[in-house]
Design an enzyme around this catalytic site. Structure first.
Site, mmCIF file in Angstrom:
data_model
loop_
_atom_site.group_PDB
_atom_site.id
_atom_site.type_symbol
_atom_site.label_atom_id
_atom_site.label_comp_id
_atom_site.label_asym_id
_atom_site.label_seq_id
_atom_site.Cartn_x
_atom_site.Cartn_y
_atom_site.Cartn_z
ATOM 1 C CB ALA A 99 -29.442 23.805 -40.847
ATOM 2 C CD GLU A 119 -26.973 29.076 -34.540
ATOM 3 O OE1 GLU A 119 -28.053 28.755 -34.003
ATOM 4 O OE2 GLU A 119 -26.897 29.498 -35.709
#
Length: 241
Positions: A99, A119
């Protein structure tokens, strides 16, 4: 005491996450596994490959989020499938990814590598989500520091920009590096990078941005709360559940 570099933290977070998930039974033989993109996700792919090589994990079926990860899986001998394949059936047991920002409630900003659409497709169709990160990714709030990526249809760039500006965002078309013109995603779209003067509510803003005609997807990830592994400079790993 040695202070870990950012790269060392990424490797530590990835290895700790995979080792922990194997011990907890969330990574298991015969599973359907989503694998993310980027400099923290790829060490996790490598660690999964270690467990496959030594026989701890067998018959793992991977669904990947980018050409980069597909290439890595090919190198490691991990078979890659689509969510549409019958053996996958549109759902995954768990996905592992990195992230760009993580807030105290485990909301995420992702898409620094321009793979946010794939994603999100993978990670919103996974029963569990695990995120690996170095200490720089933990933030108190979102919207003002790391630019939120918004994947858009190129022909809608101007009206989408105007709509985002009405939401308070300042938008910049992401330009290619060593390439003339904008970044083109694996899906053939363009990226607007957005920042705000004040913090925003990521869950609310995810829905509002996705409702704009011409937006393909945005980089707020708030609907599948992950377990997060954050490696620190001192060699410790914080686990947020």
């Amino acid at each position: 005491m040695k202070t870990l570099t950012q790269s060392e933290q990424k490797i530590l977070a990835a290895r700790t996450a995979v080792d922990t998930l194997v011990k907890e039974g969330k990574l298991f033989s015969g599973m359907k596994l989503g694998l993310g993109t980027g400099s923290t996700a790829l060490p996790a792919v490598s660690r999964v490959a270690d467990y496959i090589k030594d026989g701890t994990l067998t018959d793992v079926k991977a669904v990947v989020t980018s050409f980069q990860t597909a290439n890595a899986c090919q190198d490691f001998g991990i078979p890659v499938f689509s969510l549409n394949d019958r053996v996958i059936g549109g759902a995954l047991d768990i996905a592992i990814d990195g992230a760009d920002e993580i807030d105290p409630d485990c909301n995420l900003i992702k898409g620094g590598g321009a793979a946010l659409l794939r994603e999100k497709i993978v990670e919103y169709n996974a029963k569990h989500l695990a995120i690996v990160a170095d200490s720089t990714k933990a933030v108190p709030h979102m919207g003002t520091k790391f630019a939120l990526p918004v994947e858009i249809i190129g022909d809608a760039r101007v009206p989408v920009t105007l709509a985002l500006e009405k939401l308070g965002a300042k938008c910049t078309l992401r330009e290619g590096v060593r390439k003339c013109g904008p970044v083109i995603t694996d899906n053939g779209n363009q990226i607007l990078d957005c920042v705000w003067d004040a913090p925003v509510n990521p869950a609310e803003m995810e829905d509002r941005i996705d409702a704009i005609v011409g937006v393909v997807e945005d980089g707020f990830f708030t609907k599948n709360r992950p377990v997060v592994f954050i490696a620190k400079e001192d060699g410790s790993v914080e686990i947020r559940r």
